[in-house]
Design a protein around this motif. Structure first.
Motif, mmCIF file in Angstrom:
data_model
loop_
_atom_site.group_PDB
_atom_site.id
_atom_site.type_symbol
_atom_site.label_atom_id
_atom_site.label_comp_id
_atom_site.label_asym_id
_atom_site.label_seq_id
_atom_site.Cartn_x
_atom_site.Cartn_y
_atom_site.Cartn_z
ATOM 1 N N ASP A 17 -1.791 -0.307 4.920
ATOM 2 C CA ASP A 17 -1.598 -0.515 3.478
ATOM 3 C C ASP A 17 -2.814 -0.033 2.690
ATOM 4 O OD1 ASP A 17 0.971 -1.584 3.620
ATOM 5 O OD2 ASP A 17 0.224 -3.628 3.854
ATOM 6 N N GLU A 18 -3.997 -0.416 3.137
ATOM 7 C CA GLU A 18 -5.230 -0.018 2.457
ATOM 8 C C GLU A 18 -5.385 1.505 2.479
ATOM 9 O OE1 GLU A 18 -10.072 -0.618 2.800
ATOM 10 O OE2 GLU A 18 -8.751 -1.833 4.060
ATOM 11 N N ARG A 21 -2.980 3.192 -0.019
ATOM 12 C CA ARG A 21 -3.507 3.041 -1.384
ATOM 13 C C ARG A 21 -4.666 3.996 -1.636
ATOM 14 N NH1 ARG A 21 -2.498 -2.329 -0.257
ATOM 15 N NH2 ARG A 21 -4.681 -2.754 0.230
ATOM 16 N N PHE A 22 -5.584 4.139 -0.682
ATOM 17 C CA PHE A 22 -6.731 5.025 -0.851
ATOM 18 C C PHE A 22 -6.273 6.473 -1.068
ATOM 19 C CE2 PHE A 22 -9.807 8.026 0.954
ATOM 20 C CZ PHE A 22 -10.939 7.727 0.205
ATOM 21 N N TYR A 23 -5.410 6.965 -0.193
ATOM 22 C CA TYR A 23 -4.986 8.365 -0.288
ATOM 23 C C TYR A 23 -4.145 8.626 -1.538
ATOM 24 C CZ TYR A 23 -7.059 9.307 4.177
ATOM 25 O OH TYR A 23 -7.979 9.467 5.193
ATOM 26 N N ALA A 24 -3.316 7.667 -1.931
ATOM 27 C CA ALA A 24 -2.469 7.841 -3.116
ATOM 28 C C ALA A 24 -3.243 7.560 -4.407
ATOM 29 C CB ALA A 24 -1.249 6.935 -3.027
ATOM 30 N N ASP A 25 -3.918 6.420 -4.473
ATOM 31 C CA ASP A 25 -4.523 5.985 -5.731
ATOM 32 C C ASP A 25 -5.925 6.546 -5.968
ATOM 33 O OD1 ASP A 25 -2.209 4.535 -6.000
ATOM 34 O OD2 ASP A 25 -3.115 2.629 -5.404
ATOM 35 N N VAL A 26 -6.731 6.654 -4.933
ATOM 36 C CA VAL A 26 -8.106 7.131 -5.110
ATOM 37 C C VAL A 26 -8.170 8.656 -5.021
ATOM 38 C CG1 VAL A 26 -10.470 7.035 -4.222
ATOM 39 C CG2 VAL A 26 -9.080 4.954 -4.290
ATOM 40 N N GLY A 28 -5.522 10.626 -4.995
ATOM 41 C CA GLY A 28 -4.483 11.179 -5.861
ATOM 42 C C GLY A 28 -3.464 12.063 -5.176
ATOM 43 N N LYS A 84 -15.209 6.007 -8.179
ATOM 44 C CA LYS A 84 -14.112 5.176 -7.661
ATOM 45 C C LYS A 84 -14.512 4.429 -6.388
ATOM 46 C CE LYS A 84 -10.236 7.902 -9.411
ATOM 47 N NZ LYS A 84 -9.033 8.675 -9.015
ATOM 48 N N ASP A 106 -13.072 7.969 4.338
ATOM 49 C CA ASP A 106 -12.026 7.078 3.847
ATOM 50 C C ASP A 106 -12.417 5.652 4.244
ATOM 51 O OD1 ASP A 106 -11.244 6.640 6.525
ATOM 52 O OD2 ASP A 106 -9.298 7.607 6.318
#
Length: 119
Positions: A17-18, A21-26, A28, A84, A106
Motif C-alpha cells: 500500500d505504501e 501511494r509513493f509511486y502514484a502520489d509522490v 506521479g 515531498k 523509494d
C-alpha cells in the motif's frame, strides 16, 4: 528474429500500500491497474511499464534497481521530490562522461537513477 524489447520491469516491495501511494502520489506515475489479492500494481511509465510486486523475501528489496527515471529538468524534479520527502543518495551530479544523474530511494530502499535523458 526481431530483437526483443523491454516491455516492463518489476520492483519488489514488502509494504505494498505504501509503495503504491509513493509511486502514484509522490512520483506521479499513472496507475494502470492494481490487484491487491496478488500484491501487484502496474504504472504507466512511458514505453516501458513499471510494476510493483509484493514479496516476503527481504533479499529482493532495498537494492539498486538499475532503473532510470527520465525527467525533463533534473534540477527542478530533484527539488520537487526532495520537498515531498524523497530521500536522495546523490543530488544531481555531473558524471565523467558529461551527463548528470541523481540517485533516489523509494520507501523500501530501492535505488533509482533520476536522469534528464538527453545527457
Amino acid at each position: 528474429m526481431q530483437a526483443p524489447k523491454v516491455g516492463y520491469v518489476n520492483v519488489f516491495v514488502t509494504r505494498f500500500d505504501e509503495a503504491v501511494r509513493f509511486y502514484a502520489d509522490v512520483l506521479g506515475l499513472p496507475l494502470r491497474m492494481r490487484e491487491d489479492q496478488f500484491g501487484y500494481a502496474s504504472f504507466d511509465a512511458g514505453p516501458v511499464s513499471m510494476a510493483l510486486a509484493e514479496t516476503d523475501d527481504a533479499s529482493q528489496v532495498g537494492r539498486h534497481t538499475g532503473i532510470g527515471l527520465i525527467v525533463d529538468d533534473i534540477d527542478a524534479a530533484y527539488e520537487e521530490l526532495k520537498a515531498k520527502g524523497v530521500v536522495f543518495d546523490m543530488p544531481p551530479t555531473k558524471q565523467p562522461w558529461g551527463g548528470t544523474l541523481a540517485l533516489l530511494r523509494d520507501p523500501e530502499g530501492n535505488v533509482f537513477y533520476l536522469d534528464p535523458g538527453h545527457s
